[in-house]
Design an enzyme around this catalytic site. Sequence first.
Site, mmCIF file in Angstrom:
data_model
loop_
_atom_site.group_PDB
_atom_site.id
_atom_site.type_symbol
_atom_site.label_atom_id
_atom_site.label_comp_id
_atom_site.label_asym_id
_atom_site.label_seq_id
_atom_site.Cartn_x
_atom_site.Cartn_y
_atom_site.Cartn_z
ATOM 1 N N VAL A 193 0.836 -1.203 0.000
ATOM 2 C CA VAL A 193 0.000 0.000 0.000
ATOM 3 C C VAL A 193 0.868 1.249 0.000
ATOM 4 O O VAL A 193 0.614 2.194 -0.747
ATOM 5 C CB VAL A 193 -0.975 -0.002 1.202
ATOM 6 C CG1 VAL A 193 -1.688 1.335 1.332
ATOM 7 C CG2 VAL A 193 -1.974 -1.136 1.065
ATOM 8 N N CYS A 194 1.920 1.267 0.806
ATOM 9 C CA CYS A 194 2.793 2.441 0.874
ATOM 10 C C CYS A 194 3.530 2.662 -0.440
ATOM 11 O O CYS A 194 3.688 3.794 -0.886
ATOM 12 C CB CYS A 194 3.777 2.299 2.026
ATOM 13 S SG CYS A 194 2.938 2.191 3.616
ATOM 14 N N THR A 195 3.960 1.592 -1.058
ATOM 15 C CA THR A 195 4.644 1.707 -2.350
ATOM 16 C C THR A 195 3.682 2.268 -3.394
ATOM 17 O O THR A 195 4.048 3.149 -4.182
ATOM 18 C CB THR A 195 5.199 0.343 -2.785
ATOM 19 O OG1 THR A 195 6.118 -0.106 -1.784
ATOM 20 C CG2 THR A 195 5.905 0.430 -4.118
#
Length: 115
Positions: free
Chosen positions: A50-52
């Site tokens: 998700v962060c990527t």
Amino acid sequence: MNAVTPISLPRLNEPAPDFSAPTTHGPRSLADYRGKWLVLFSHPADFTPVCTTEFTAFARKADDFAALGCELLGLSIDSHYAHIAWVRNIKEKFGVEIPFPIIADLSMQVPMPTA
């Protein structure tokens, strides 16, 4: 009985407290952005799907933000070295350059506004 100081979320038009922190682009402080629009966003950990996705989306739109006079600044509790490895991994796996600095906040000391 001891009084507990409530902590609130940042609010629009409320000044954020200044801070200085190491980033992937060298030391930065909130004062560096005084008089500019800034999107300061955080994520829990490097190398997570998700962060990527979030970081690649911001990177792909960085020119659009710049055209509006707005700068981007990411934040995570991971280390400066983890951020550098993650940025390199994103470039290698997805072909996306991360053009904005990422704050390393291992001690979780970047302040948040309070009520």
